[in-house]
Design a protein around this motif. Structure first.
Motif, PDB file in Angstrom:
ATOM      1  N   VAL A 191       1.040  -1.124   0.245  1.00 13.69           N
ATOM      2  CA  VAL A 191       0.118  -0.013  -0.074  1.00 13.69           C
ATOM      3  C   VAL A 191       1.081   1.103   0.280  1.00 13.69           C
ATOM      4  CG1 VAL A 191      -1.635   1.383   0.978  1.00 13.69           C
ATOM      5  CG2 VAL A 191      -2.118  -1.226   1.577  1.00 13.69           C
ATOM      6  N   LEU A 192       0.670   1.704  -1.265  1.00 12.46           N
ATOM      7  CA  LEU A 192       1.690   3.084  -1.365  1.00 12.46           C
ATOM      8  C   LEU A 192       1.039   4.329  -0.427  1.00 12.46           C
ATOM      9  CD1 LEU A 192       2.995   2.211  -4.447  1.00 12.46           C
ATOM     10  CD2 LEU A 192       4.167   2.322  -3.173  1.00 12.46           C
ATOM     11  N   ARG A 193       1.573   5.749  -0.359  1.00 12.70           N
ATOM     12  CA  ARG A 193       1.736   7.288  -0.086  1.00 12.70           C
ATOM     13  C   ARG A 193       2.105   7.071  -1.128  1.00 12.70           C
ATOM     14  NH1 ARG A 193       4.243   6.004   4.702  1.00 12.70           N
ATOM     15  NH2 ARG A 193       6.109   7.778   3.803  1.00 12.70           N
ATOM     16  N   GLU A 194       1.024   8.224  -1.554  1.00  9.49           N
ATOM     17  CA  GLU A 194       1.713   9.517  -3.097  1.00  9.49           C
ATOM     18  C   GLU A 194       2.969  10.109  -2.839  1.00  9.49           C
ATOM     19  OE1 GLU A 194       0.177  13.277  -4.978  1.00  9.49           O
ATOM     20  OE2 GLU A 194      -1.525  12.690  -3.600  1.00  9.49           O
ATOM     21  N   ASP A 195       3.704  10.167  -1.281  1.00 10.56           N
ATOM     22  CA  ASP A 195       4.637  10.665  -1.640  1.00 10.56           C
ATOM     23  C   ASP A 195       6.385   9.141  -2.171  1.00 10.56           C
ATOM     24  OD1 ASP A 195       4.257   9.711   0.632  1.00 10.56           O
ATOM     25  OD2 ASP A 195       5.676  10.646   1.946  1.00 10.56           O
ATOM     26  N   GLN A 196       5.635   8.039  -1.964  1.00  6.62           N
ATOM     27  CA  GLN A 196       6.500   6.809  -2.600  1.00  6.62           C
ATOM     28  C   GLN A 196       6.453   6.194  -3.920  1.00  6.62           C
ATOM     29  OE1 GLN A 196       4.168   4.601   0.817  1.00  6.62           O
ATOM     30  NE2 GLN A 196       6.066   4.152   1.572  1.00  6.62           N
ATOM     31  N   PHE A 197       5.441   7.056  -4.207  1.00  7.89           N
ATOM     32  CA  PHE A 197       4.871   6.695  -5.832  1.00  7.89           C
ATOM     33  C   PHE A 197       6.646   7.279  -6.704  1.00  7.89           C
ATOM     34  CE2 PHE A 197       3.913   8.230  -9.953  1.00  7.89           C
ATOM     35  CZ  PHE A 197       3.173   6.512 -10.663  1.00  7.89           C
ATOM     36  N   ASP A 198       7.091   7.913  -6.398  1.00  8.55           N
ATOM     37  CA  ASP A 198       8.518   7.871  -7.121  1.00  8.55           C
ATOM     38  C   ASP A 198       9.828   7.089  -6.569  1.00  8.55           C
ATOM     39  OD1 ASP A 198       8.405  10.282  -8.724  1.00  8.55           O
ATOM     40  OD2 ASP A 198       8.705  11.558  -7.239  1.00  8.55           O
ATOM     41  N   GLN A 199       9.441   7.010  -5.431  1.00  5.40           N
ATOM     42  CA  GLN A 199      10.018   5.447  -5.287  1.00  5.40           C
ATOM     43  C   GLN A 199       9.915   3.634  -5.732  1.00  5.40           C
ATOM     44  OE1 GLN A 199      10.507   4.871  -0.672  1.00  5.40           O
ATOM     45  NE2 GLN A 199      11.812   3.133  -1.365  1.00  5.40           N
ATOM     46  N   PHE A 200       8.170   3.528  -5.721  1.00  2.00           N
ATOM     47  CA  PHE A 200       8.039   2.927  -6.780  1.00  2.00           C
ATOM     48  C   PHE A 200       8.433   2.956  -7.622  1.00  2.00           C
ATOM     49  CE2 PHE A 200       4.022   1.114  -8.720  1.00  2.00           C
ATOM     50  CZ  PHE A 200       4.036   0.293  -8.255  1.00  2.00           C
ATOM     51  N   LEU A 201       8.586   3.733  -7.991  1.00  4.56           N
ATOM     52  CA  LEU A 201       8.412   3.771  -9.909  1.00  4.56           C
ATOM     53  C   LEU A 201      10.010   3.301 -10.400  1.00  4.56           C
ATOM     54  CD1 LEU A 201       7.319   7.007 -11.484  1.00  4.56           C
ATOM     55  CD2 LEU A 201       6.094   5.350 -12.514  1.00  4.56           C
ATOM     56  N   ALA A 202      10.774   3.597  -9.229  1.00  2.00           N
ATOM     57  CA  ALA A 202      12.580   3.446  -9.283  1.00  2.00           C
ATOM     58  C   ALA A 202      12.702   2.025  -9.114  1.00  2.00           C
ATOM     59  CB  ALA A 202      12.612   4.279  -8.989  1.00  2.00           C
ATOM     60  N   LYS A 203      12.538   1.314  -7.903  1.00  2.00           N
ATOM     61  CA  LYS A 203      12.883  -0.051  -7.683  1.00  2.00           C
ATOM     62  C   LYS A 203      11.106  -1.374  -7.126  1.00  2.00           C
ATOM     63  CE  LYS A 203      15.631   2.444  -4.653  1.00  2.00           C
ATOM     64  NZ  LYS A 203      15.753   2.994  -2.786  1.00  2.00           N
ATOM     65  N   GLY A 204      10.141  -0.275  -7.434  1.00  2.15           N
ATOM     66  CA  GLY A 204       8.878  -1.833  -7.606  1.00  2.15           C
ATOM     67  C   GLY A 204       8.407  -1.929  -8.716  1.00  2.15           C
ATOM     68  N   LEU A 205       8.425  -1.309  -9.926  1.00  2.00           N
ATOM     69  CA  LEU A 205       8.087  -1.051 -10.831  1.00  2.00           C
ATOM     70  C   LEU A 205       8.261  -2.582 -11.437  1.00  2.00           C
ATOM     71  CD1 LEU A 205       5.882   0.494 -12.396  1.00  2.00           C
ATOM     72  CD2 LEU A 205       7.346   1.102 -13.706  1.00  2.00           C
TER      73      LEU A 205
END
Length: 171
Positions: A3-17
């Protein structure tokens, strides 16, 4: 469960995608959801990749096989493709469920939906999946909006001075 918070989105793009199959974006801010979906599509497909496949969430209950077919399809250019499902509802859960349970990596699915309560079966199923994440978009504060706009502009190589950003919001 992611479950992501909006401020974690860039990190998700970089590492989780790279290790995930999809993201559920839910909330009343449809323009923000579209913006996040477009950023994911650019990241997944790359500069020369295929345009994302767009599906209407209301059609999932009648033709769930189409989503599974798109998820499993192979891109003509060899990489992953982005599939954007807009306006998903609880009725589309039956079509989305096979993707949530799939342990292999497929094309990346972005599902956008209106506000979903904690008791939503769609939200619950996505949050329990190992290969999907969920992002709730709540009403943004002014500083969050400014950061979001600057992030979108930065993705296109644009930088604005504070006066320009202030004028942008005035308009």
């Amino acid at each position: 469960m992611t479950v992501l918070r909006e401020d974690q989105f860039d990190q998700f793009l970089a590492k989780g995608l790279a290790r995930m199959n999809g993201l559920l974006i839910h909330g009343d801010d449809t323009s923000a959801a579209e913006s996040f979906a477009a950023r994911i599509a650019r990241e997944v497909s790359g500069a020369d990749g295929e345009a994302p496949v767009r599906l209407d969430g209301s059609s999932l209950s009648g033709n769930g096989g189409r989503l599974d077919e798109e998820f499993r399809s192979i891109s003509l250019l060899g990489g992953r493709r982005a599939i954007i499902v807009t306006g998903a509802t609880e009725l589309g859960l039956k079509a989305i469920s096979p993707l949530l349970q799939n342990s292999s990596l497929g094309n990346f699915v972005v599902i956008t939906s209106g506000s979903l309560t904690k008791s939503s079966k769609l939200r619950d199923a996505v949050e329990k999946s190992d290969r999907f994440a969920a992002l709730a978009l709540y009403e943004a504060k002014a500083e969050d909006l400014a950061r979001r706009v600057q992030g979108i502009w930065a993705a296109d190589g644009l930088v604005a001075r504070p006066e320009a950003l202030e004028r942008f919001f005035e308009l």
